[in-house]
Enzyme design. Sequence first.
Site, PDB file in Angstrom:
ATOM      1  N   LYS A  22       1.016  -1.568  -0.032  1.00  0.00           N
ATOM      2  CA  LYS A  22      -0.253  -0.095  -0.048  1.00  0.00           C
ATOM      3  C   LYS A  22       0.801   1.677   0.586  1.00  0.00           C
ATOM      4  O   LYS A  22       0.841   2.517  -1.028  1.00  0.00           O
ATOM      5  CB  LYS A  22      -1.053  -0.199   1.187  1.00  0.00           C
ATOM      6  CG  LYS A  22      -1.333   1.121   1.782  1.00  0.00           C
ATOM      7  CD  LYS A  22      -2.741   1.167   3.066  1.00  0.00           C
ATOM      8  CE  LYS A  22      -1.423   1.513   3.875  1.00  0.00           C
ATOM      9  NZ  LYS A  22      -1.547   2.673   4.127  1.00  0.00           N
ATOM     10  N   ASN A  23       2.072   1.053   0.744  1.00  0.00           N
ATOM     11  CA  ASN A  23       2.427   2.547   1.339  1.00  0.00           C
ATOM     12  C   ASN A  23       3.655   2.664   0.299  1.00  0.00           C
ATOM     13  O   ASN A  23       4.286   3.783  -0.234  1.00  0.00           O
ATOM     14  CB  ASN A  23       3.437   2.833   2.781  1.00  0.00           C
ATOM     15  CG  ASN A  23       2.059   2.313   3.504  1.00  0.00           C
ATOM     16  OD1 ASN A  23       0.960   2.986   3.429  1.00  0.00           O
ATOM     17  ND2 ASN A  23       2.935   2.038   4.778  1.00  0.00           N
ATOM     18  N   CYS A 117      -4.676   8.357   9.938  1.00  0.00           N
ATOM     19  CA  CYS A 117      -4.728   7.697  11.314  1.00  0.00           C
ATOM     20  C   CYS A 117      -4.531   9.079  12.538  1.00  0.00           C
ATOM     21  O   CYS A 117      -3.149   9.382  12.004  1.00  0.00           O
ATOM     22  CB  CYS A 117      -3.933   6.474  11.495  1.00  0.00           C
ATOM     23  SG  CYS A 117      -5.105   5.369  10.676  1.00  0.00           S
ATOM     24  N   ARG A 122       1.892  14.296  13.506  1.00  0.00           N
ATOM     25  CA  ARG A 122       2.486  13.378  11.914  1.00  0.00           C
ATOM     26  C   ARG A 122       1.824  15.318  11.159  1.00  0.00           C
ATOM     27  O   ARG A 122       1.603  15.361  10.075  1.00  0.00           O
ATOM     28  CB  ARG A 122       1.480  12.987  11.305  1.00  0.00           C
ATOM     29  CG  ARG A 122       1.457  10.943  12.125  1.00  0.00           C
ATOM     30  CD  ARG A 122       0.180  10.548  11.481  1.00  0.00           C
ATOM     31  NE  ARG A 122       0.343   9.575  10.440  1.00  0.00           N
ATOM     32  CZ  ARG A 122       0.258   9.127  10.033  1.00  0.00           C
ATOM     33  NH1 ARG A 122      -1.028   8.637  10.131  1.00  0.00           N
ATOM     34  NH2 ARG A 122       1.357   8.494   9.084  1.00  0.00           N
ATOM     35  N   PRO A 123       3.263  15.995  11.286  1.00  0.00           N
ATOM     36  CA  PRO A 123       3.383  17.390  11.187  1.00  0.00           C
ATOM     37  C   PRO A 123       4.052  17.019   8.948  1.00  0.00           C
ATOM     38  O   PRO A 123       4.087  15.870   9.067  1.00  0.00           O
ATOM     39  CB  PRO A 123       4.406  17.758  11.724  1.00  0.00           C
ATOM     40  CG  PRO A 123       4.975  16.914  11.801  1.00  0.00           C
ATOM     41  CD  PRO A 123       4.145  16.109  12.518  1.00  0.00           C
ATOM     42  N   ASP A 125       6.354  18.943   8.097  1.00  0.00           N
ATOM     43  CA  ASP A 125       7.189  20.826   7.862  1.00  0.00           C
ATOM     44  C   ASP A 125       8.452  19.579   7.254  1.00  0.00           C
ATOM     45  O   ASP A 125       9.063  20.678   6.542  1.00  0.00           O
ATOM     46  CB  ASP A 125       7.676  21.145   9.537  1.00  0.00           C
ATOM     47  CG  ASP A 125       8.278  19.778  10.603  1.00  0.00           C
ATOM     48  OD1 ASP A 125       7.583  18.662  10.287  1.00  0.00           O
ATOM     49  OD2 ASP A 125       9.109  20.556  10.259  1.00  0.00           O
ATOM     50  N   ASP A 307       5.021   0.241  11.942  1.00  0.00           N
ATOM     51  CA  ASP A 307       3.770  -0.100  11.592  1.00  0.00           C
ATOM     52  C   ASP A 307       3.283  -2.184  11.822  1.00  0.00           C
ATOM     53  O   ASP A 307       2.253  -2.759  11.696  1.00  0.00           O
ATOM     54  CB  ASP A 307       3.317  -0.460  10.236  1.00  0.00           C
ATOM     55  CG  ASP A 307       3.709   0.883   9.189  1.00  0.00           C
ATOM     56  OD1 ASP A 307       3.624   1.527   8.621  1.00  0.00           O
ATOM     57  OD2 ASP A 307       3.210   1.834  10.309  1.00  0.00           O
ATOM     58  N   ARG A 401      -8.588   0.279   4.947  1.00  0.00           N
ATOM     59  CA  ARG A 401      -8.042   0.807   4.299  1.00  0.00           C
ATOM     60  C   ARG A 401      -6.504   0.078   3.700  1.00  0.00           C
ATOM     61  O   ARG A 401      -5.397   0.264   2.937  1.00  0.00           O
ATOM     62  CB  ARG A 401      -7.762   1.949   5.678  1.00  0.00           C
ATOM     63  CG  ARG A 401      -8.999   3.124   5.931  1.00  0.00           C
ATOM     64  CD  ARG A 401      -8.210   4.022   6.815  1.00  0.00           C
ATOM     65  NE  ARG A 401      -7.157   4.940   5.771  1.00  0.00           N
ATOM     66  CZ  ARG A 401      -6.559   5.429   6.877  1.00  0.00           C
ATOM     67  NH1 ARG A 401      -7.340   6.460   7.872  1.00  0.00           N
ATOM     68  NH2 ARG A 401      -5.759   6.835   6.570  1.00  0.00           N
TER      69      ARG A 401
HETATM   70  C1  EPZ Z   1       4.451   6.652   6.491  1.00  0.00           C
HETATM   71  O1  EPZ Z   1       3.772   7.888   7.583  1.00  0.00           O
HETATM   72  C2  EPZ Z   1       3.307   5.222   7.035  1.00  0.00           C
HETATM   73  N1  EPZ Z   1       2.504   5.421   5.521  1.00  0.00           N
HETATM   74  C3  EPZ Z   1       2.747   5.466   7.725  1.00  0.00           C
HETATM   75  O2  EPZ Z   1       2.107   3.881   7.647  1.00  0.00           O
HETATM   76  C4  EPZ Z   1       4.782   4.553   8.400  1.00  0.00           C
HETATM   77  O3  EPZ Z   1       3.971   4.536   9.770  1.00  0.00           O
HETATM   78  C5  EPZ Z   1       5.286   5.919   8.578  1.00  0.00           C
HETATM   79  O4  EPZ Z   1       5.416   6.290   7.086  1.00  0.00           O
HETATM   80  C6  EPZ Z   1       7.048   5.752   9.591  1.00  0.00           C
HETATM   81  O5  EPZ Z   1       7.219   4.463   8.197  1.00  0.00           O
HETATM   82  C7  EPZ Z   1       2.029   5.848   4.614  1.00  0.00           C
HETATM   83  O6  EPZ Z   1       3.603   5.780   3.789  1.00  0.00           O
HETATM   84  C8  EPZ Z   1       1.067   6.064   3.738  1.00  0.00           C
HETATM   85  P1  EPZ Z   1       6.654   9.568   8.357  1.00  0.00           P
HETATM   86  P2  EPZ Z   1       4.325   8.945   7.503  1.00  0.00           P
HETATM   87  O7  EPZ Z   1       6.921  10.381   7.181  1.00  0.00           O
HETATM   88  O8  EPZ Z   1       5.514   9.656   5.703  1.00  0.00           O
HETATM   89  C9  EPZ Z   1       7.880  12.831  12.175  1.00  0.00           C
HETATM   90  C10 EPZ Z   1       0.612   2.926   7.825  1.00  0.00           C
HETATM   91  O9  EPZ Z   1       0.338   1.914   8.787  1.00  0.00           O
HETATM   92  N2  EPZ Z   1       7.285  13.762  10.632  1.00  0.00           N
HETATM   93  O10 EPZ Z   1       8.036   8.469   8.309  1.00  0.00           O
HETATM   94  O11 EPZ Z   1       3.168   9.989   7.644  1.00  0.00           O
HETATM   95  C11 EPZ Z   1       5.800  12.214  12.061  1.00  0.00           C
HETATM   96  O12 EPZ Z   1       5.471  12.768  13.079  1.00  0.00           O
HETATM   97  C12 EPZ Z   1       0.874   3.820   8.440  1.00  0.00           C
HETATM   98  O13 EPZ Z   1       0.324   2.124   6.985  1.00  0.00           O
HETATM   99  C13 EPZ Z   1       8.161  14.909  11.218  1.00  0.00           C
HETATM  100  O14 EPZ Z   1       8.315  15.736  12.102  1.00  0.00           O
HETATM  101  O15 EPZ Z   1       5.807   8.880   8.180  1.00  0.00           O
HETATM  102  C14 EPZ Z   1       6.730  10.534  12.660  1.00  0.00           C
HETATM  103  O16 EPZ Z   1       6.636  10.918  14.338  1.00  0.00           O
HETATM  104  C15 EPZ Z   1       0.750   4.685   9.624  1.00  0.00           C
HETATM  105  N3  EPZ Z   1       7.816  16.066  10.137  1.00  0.00           N
HETATM  106  C16 EPZ Z   1       8.029  10.396  11.297  1.00  0.00           C
HETATM  107  O17 EPZ Z   1       8.004  11.560  11.417  1.00  0.00           O
HETATM  108  C17 EPZ Z   1       7.402  15.809   9.100  1.00  0.00           C
HETATM  109  O18 EPZ Z   1       7.294  16.661   7.798  1.00  0.00           O
HETATM  110  C18 EPZ Z   1       8.041   9.519  10.984  1.00  0.00           C
HETATM  111  O19 EPZ Z   1       7.300   9.609  10.063  1.00  0.00           O
HETATM  112  C19 EPZ Z   1       7.093  14.211   8.334  1.00  0.00           C
HETATM  113  C20 EPZ Z   1       7.181  13.340   9.585  1.00  0.00           C
END
Ligand code: EPZ
Length: 422
Positions: A22-23, A117, A122-123, A125, A307, A401
């Site tokens: 999916k991702n 979710c 989940r910012p 930035d 995950d 989902r």
């Molecule tokens: C992706 O989310 C996945 N979703 C998530 O899977 C997965 O848990 C996550 O990566 C980590 O592997 C999709 O791919 C659609 P991140 P994403 O940006 O991209 C912080 C599922 O169950 N962060 O790697 O949102 C954030 O808050 C879902 O399939 C910032 O601070 O995750 C988190 O603490 C749930 N600023 C950490 O980084 C930003 O601009 C990792 O987030 C972006 C992220």
Amino acid sequence: MNRYIINGGKELHGEVTIGGAKNAALGIIAGALLTDETVTIDNLPNVSDINVLLEAIRSIGATVDRVNDHEVKICGATISSEVVDSEYIQKIRASYYLLGALIGKRGSATVAMPGGCEIGARPIDQHLKGFRALGVRCEEKDGCVVAKVQNLRGSHIFLDVVSVGATINIMLAAVLASGTTILENAAKEPHIVDVANFLNSMGARIKGAGTDIIRVYGVERLHGTYYSIIPDQIEAGTFMCLVAATKGDVTIKNVIPKHLESITSKLQEIGVTVDESDEEVRVIADPGTRVHSTQIKTRVYPGFPTDMQPQITAVLMLAEGYSVVNESIFENRFRYVDELRKMGADIFVKADQTSARIHGVRSVKGAEIIVPDLRAGAALTIAALAAQGKTTMHCVDYIERGYEDFDGKLRSLGADIIKVSD
Ligand code: EPZ
């Protein structure tokens, strides 16, 4: 919303085939908009997040032709707007990939802030930091990100946080920029590599995906392609944990064992048999023995995936002894524990939500529970299938989902589960 009715306590036997990741698919669907030629995507998982994103690109004018449940042809040449309707967009988090793709292809995008979710703040930035480094003017207005750029130019970007979404989004925006983009502290998940391979199959020049330094050499244009998505390592890991909890003997087909290494190693450590072949893993859990306790720390790839944190917790709640699960990626990913406690699990979550201490119990019993998010739903299904007696699970649409025909696949393994409409 739908609900599951589960009668637990049955071992699982047989084989199950894993669908596309999916991702990876979400970033790839957005990436298909980077060319005016037709892109065919195969091994697409038929799950609601994917279908919502396909509707979102169709709503801005892209041509989307479903060949079948798992194959789609997309053509971005017909896009008539860069304003993505918030009706679709707020349903899923990965809508933000349309920012990167529309910036990359058309120099303009207005996308509602992403949904997803509630597992943390989940910012985005880091996404915006990357876009701004490429010369994009980004502002947040009326709940949307409004992005515009005249000349998209390569840049040297160092992510403050390892972010899957930001890594993919910056790749999408940079492939058609003039010059080279160097992205440091990049995420290394298998789906990052899959998106990069997909873009390279369209004529992009991306090097280093899967390492923490990715180089994108901008090209003039991209062409159409045919691409098949990699198997979903989280769906595979979920079924591995299912067998560990319910006991039984299941062969999980269409996997890339290397992507499962951290999960396989942990399950073997707690006493589950995992036999690897080229494209499948066989998981055997002896009904006469309880798994051992262990410590889990969620980390970015190749560490133990966040995950999979709820799913392994559902296994360890039946382990012999005390386990600790430490969640280092998201701030609020233990909401499902209250539901497990309704079933008799003995789990204590620290006030700062960073870890859970699990005292394994011999058995848990069925209960009436509510699914709070996607992976928590998978974990609660594992618990219900391992429990004695009947469980009613509400809000299982969250599960759909990210898992295709989850209840159907479970029934094929001998689970007593039915889905009814609430
Ligand atoms: C992706 O989310 C996945 N979703 C998530 O899977 C997965 O848990 C996550 O990566 C980590 O592997 C999709 O791919 C659609 P991140 P994403 O940006 O991209 C912080 C599922 O169950 N962060 O790697 O949102 C954030 O808050 C879902 O399939 C910032 O601070 O995750 C988190 O603490 C749930 N600023 C950490 O980084 C930003 O601009 C990792 O987030 C972006 C992220």
